[in-house]
Scaffold this motif. Structure first.
Motif, PDB file in Angstrom:
ATOM      1  N   HIS A  70      -9.189  10.238  36.591  1.00  0.00           N
ATOM      2  CA  HIS A  70      -9.073  11.450  35.765  1.00  0.00           C
ATOM      3  C   HIS A  70      -7.668  12.037  35.872  1.00  0.00           C
ATOM      4  O   HIS A  70      -7.470  13.243  35.835  1.00  0.00           O
ATOM      5  N   GLY A  71      -6.693  11.147  35.990  1.00  0.00           N
ATOM      6  CA  GLY A  71      -5.313  11.580  36.155  1.00  0.00           C
ATOM      7  C   GLY A  71      -4.714  12.260  34.945  1.00  0.00           C
ATOM      8  O   GLY A  71      -3.962  13.225  35.083  1.00  0.00           O
ATOM      9  N   LEU A  72      -5.031  11.779  33.746  1.00  0.00           N
ATOM     10  CA  LEU A  72      -4.436  12.388  32.550  1.00  0.00           C
ATOM     11  C   LEU A  72      -4.881  13.838  32.343  1.00  0.00           C
ATOM     12  O   LEU A  72      -4.025  14.696  32.058  1.00  0.00           O
ATOM     13  N   PRO A  73      -6.180  14.159  32.481  1.00  0.00           N
ATOM     14  CA  PRO A  73      -6.536  15.584  32.350  1.00  0.00           C
ATOM     15  C   PRO A  73      -5.885  16.455  33.426  1.00  0.00           C
ATOM     16  O   PRO A  73      -5.447  17.571  33.142  1.00  0.00           O
ATOM     17  N   ARG A  74      -5.792  15.931  34.641  1.00  0.00           N
ATOM     18  CA  ARG A  74      -5.102  16.688  35.701  1.00  0.00           C
ATOM     19  C   ARG A  74      -3.624  16.847  35.373  1.00  0.00           C
ATOM     20  O   ARG A  74      -3.031  17.896  35.610  1.00  0.00           O
ATOM     21  N   MET A  75      -3.040  15.788  34.837  1.00  0.00           N
ATOM     22  CA  MET A  75      -1.626  15.814  34.487  1.00  0.00           C
ATOM     23  C   MET A  75      -1.358  16.837  33.381  1.00  0.00           C
ATOM     24  O   MET A  75      -0.339  17.522  33.394  1.00  0.00           O
ATOM     25  N   GLU A  76      -2.281  16.952  32.444  1.00  0.00           N
ATOM     26  CA  GLU A  76      -2.119  17.943  31.381  1.00  0.00           C
ATOM     27  C   GLU A  76      -2.170  19.359  31.948  1.00  0.00           C
ATOM     28  O   GLU A  76      -1.374  20.217  31.575  1.00  0.00           O
ATOM     29  N   VAL A  77      -3.077  19.601  32.876  1.00  0.00           N
ATOM     30  CA  VAL A  77      -3.137  20.907  33.539  1.00  0.00           C
ATOM     31  C   VAL A  77      -1.834  21.161  34.295  1.00  0.00           C
ATOM     32  O   VAL A  77      -1.269  22.259  34.235  1.00  0.00           O
ATOM     33  N   ALA A  78      -1.327  20.137  34.986  1.00  0.00           N
ATOM     34  CA  ALA A  78      -0.074  20.283  35.736  1.00  0.00           C
ATOM     35  C   ALA A  78       1.093  20.588  34.801  1.00  0.00           C
ATOM     36  O   ALA A  78       1.924  21.455  35.089  1.00  0.00           O
ATOM     37  N   ALA A  79       1.163  19.889  33.662  1.00  0.00           N
ATOM     38  CA  ALA A  79       2.252  20.116  32.706  1.00  0.00           C
ATOM     39  C   ALA A  79       2.192  21.535  32.138  1.00  0.00           C
ATOM     40  O   ALA A  79       3.220  22.202  32.011  1.00  0.00           O
ATOM     41  N   LYS A  80       1.005  21.993  31.816  1.00  0.00           N
ATOM     42  CA  LYS A  80       0.857  23.354  31.275  1.00  0.00           C
ATOM     43  C   LYS A  80       1.198  24.397  32.340  1.00  0.00           C
ATOM     44  O   LYS A  80       1.771  25.443  32.032  1.00  0.00           O
ATOM     45  N   THR A  81       0.869  24.106  33.589  1.00  0.00           N
ATOM     46  CA  THR A  81       1.217  25.015  34.686  1.00  0.00           C
ATOM     47  C   THR A  81       2.730  25.064  34.863  1.00  0.00           C
ATOM     48  O   THR A  81       3.310  26.140  35.042  1.00  0.00           O
ATOM     49  N   LYS A  98      10.669  18.962  31.622  1.00  0.00           N
ATOM     50  CA  LYS A  98       9.738  18.092  32.348  1.00  0.00           C
ATOM     51  C   LYS A  98       8.324  18.250  31.802  1.00  0.00           C
ATOM     52  O   LYS A  98       7.591  17.271  31.657  1.00  0.00           O
ATOM     53  N   ALA A  99       7.924  19.476  31.482  1.00  0.00           N
ATOM     54  CA  ALA A  99       6.601  19.695  30.888  1.00  0.00           C
ATOM     55  C   ALA A  99       6.492  18.918  29.585  1.00  0.00           C
ATOM     56  O   ALA A  99       5.467  18.279  29.319  1.00  0.00           O
ATOM     57  N   LYS A 100       7.551  18.932  28.790  1.00  0.00           N
ATOM     58  CA  LYS A 100       7.549  18.188  27.534  1.00  0.00           C
ATOM     59  C   LYS A 100       7.446  16.695  27.789  1.00  0.00           C
ATOM     60  O   LYS A 100       6.668  15.999  27.128  1.00  0.00           O
ATOM     61  N   GLU A 101       8.192  16.190  28.753  1.00  0.00           N
ATOM     62  CA  GLU A 101       8.138  14.763  29.090  1.00  0.00           C
ATOM     63  C   GLU A 101       6.720  14.352  29.495  1.00  0.00           C
ATOM     64  O   GLU A 101       6.217  13.310  29.064  1.00  0.00           O
ATOM     65  N   LEU A 102       6.069  15.178  30.303  1.00  0.00           N
ATOM     66  CA  LEU A 102       4.715  14.863  30.749  1.00  0.00           C
ATOM     67  C   LEU A 102       3.720  14.910  29.593  1.00  0.00           C
ATOM     68  O   LEU A 102       2.858  14.034  29.475  1.00  0.00           O
ATOM     69  N   LEU A 103       3.836  15.919  28.742  1.00  0.00           N
ATOM     70  CA  LEU A 103       2.929  16.022  27.603  1.00  0.00           C
ATOM     71  C   LEU A 103       3.122  14.863  26.624  1.00  0.00           C
ATOM     72  O   LEU A 103       2.148  14.358  26.061  1.00  0.00           O
ATOM     73  N   GLU A 104       4.352  14.440  26.419  1.00  0.00           N
ATOM     74  CA  GLU A 104       4.597  13.281  25.555  1.00  0.00           C
ATOM     75  C   GLU A 104       3.991  12.007  26.156  1.00  0.00           C
ATOM     76  O   GLU A 104       3.428  11.187  25.437  1.00  0.00           O
ATOM     77  N   TYR A 105       4.104  11.859  27.464  1.00  0.00           N
ATOM     78  CA  TYR A 105       3.499  10.712  28.148  1.00  0.00           C
ATOM     79  C   TYR A 105       1.977  10.728  27.958  1.00  0.00           C
ATOM     80  O   TYR A 105       1.372   9.716  27.621  1.00  0.00           O
ATOM     81  N   ILE A 106       1.378  11.893  28.148  1.00  0.00           N
ATOM     82  CA  ILE A 106      -0.072  12.025  27.985  1.00  0.00           C
ATOM     83  C   ILE A 106      -0.472  11.689  26.554  1.00  0.00           C
ATOM     84  O   ILE A 106      -1.449  10.972  26.320  1.00  0.00           O
ATOM     85  N   GLN A 107       0.302  12.181  25.601  1.00  0.00           N
ATOM     86  CA  GLN A 107      -0.003  11.927  24.192  1.00  0.00           C
ATOM     87  C   GLN A 107       0.011  10.420  23.896  1.00  0.00           C
ATOM     88  O   GLN A 107      -0.820   9.931  23.144  1.00  0.00           O
ATOM     89  N   ARG A 108       0.948   9.702  24.517  1.00  0.00           N
ATOM     90  CA  ARG A 108       1.020   8.245  24.314  1.00  0.00           C
ATOM     91  C   ARG A 108      -0.113   7.513  25.028  1.00  0.00           C
ATOM     92  O   ARG A 108      -0.651   6.541  24.503  1.00  0.00           O
ATOM     93  N   GLU A 109      -0.469   7.962  26.226  1.00  0.00           N
ATOM     94  CA  GLU A 109      -1.417   7.229  27.064  1.00  0.00           C
ATOM     95  C   GLU A 109      -2.878   7.595  26.832  1.00  0.00           C
ATOM     96  O   GLU A 109      -3.764   6.800  27.124  1.00  0.00           O
ATOM     97  N   ASP A 110      -3.122   8.790  26.339  1.00  0.00           N
ATOM     98  CA  ASP A 110      -4.495   9.240  26.158  1.00  0.00           C
ATOM     99  C   ASP A 110      -5.112   8.541  24.951  1.00  0.00           C
ATOM    100  O   ASP A 110      -4.429   8.248  23.970  1.00  0.00           O
TER     101      ASP A 110
END
Length: 133
Positions: A70-81, A98-110
């Protein structure tokens, strides 16, 4: 099944904390509560802002995946934080980038496309362009 449901409820609760940070930021006096909420989210995820800023998206994903995938949902919470923390930082650009980089990664991987995530990415671009602080 119970473990999975429990994990998803925990992630949902962290998401509610991030939503509260956003409400606080937009309220007159509420933003002073945000540092405590930010720290609570990081503590719950067992990470900190320095780890998010230093790590690659792949490293962060692996760390947050733990043994339950469940890393991607946690990562999204971390990016928003991290994004909410940027509103308290004297130099917010690094945190927002960095928040943008993480959200873009999530968008690609989710496996699901998120309009909310896309809107958040657009907001980050407007913050970086100097619109709202």
């Amino acid at each position: 099944m119970l473990k999975r449901d429990f994990i998803l409820v925990q992630i949902e609760e962290l998401g509610k904390m991030v939503a509260q940070m956003t409400l606080n930021r937009n309220a007159n006096d509420g933003a002073r509560e945000n540092p405590e909420l930010i720290q609570s989210v990081y503590d719950s995820l067992r990470i900190d802002a320095d780890f998010l800023l230093r790590g690659t998206p792949e490293e962060i994903h692996r760390t947050l995946n733990r043994d339950d995938d469940h890393g991607l949902p946690r990562m999204e919470v971390a990016a928003k934080t991290l994004l909410e923390e940027s509103f308290l930082a004297p130099e917010p650009h690094r945190l927002r980038a960095k928040a943008k980089e993480l959200l873009e990664y999530i968008q690609r991987e989710d496996t699901t496309f998120s309009l909310e995530r896309m809107a958040l990415l657009a907001d980050i671009d407007s913050y970086r362009a100097g619109c709202p602080k």
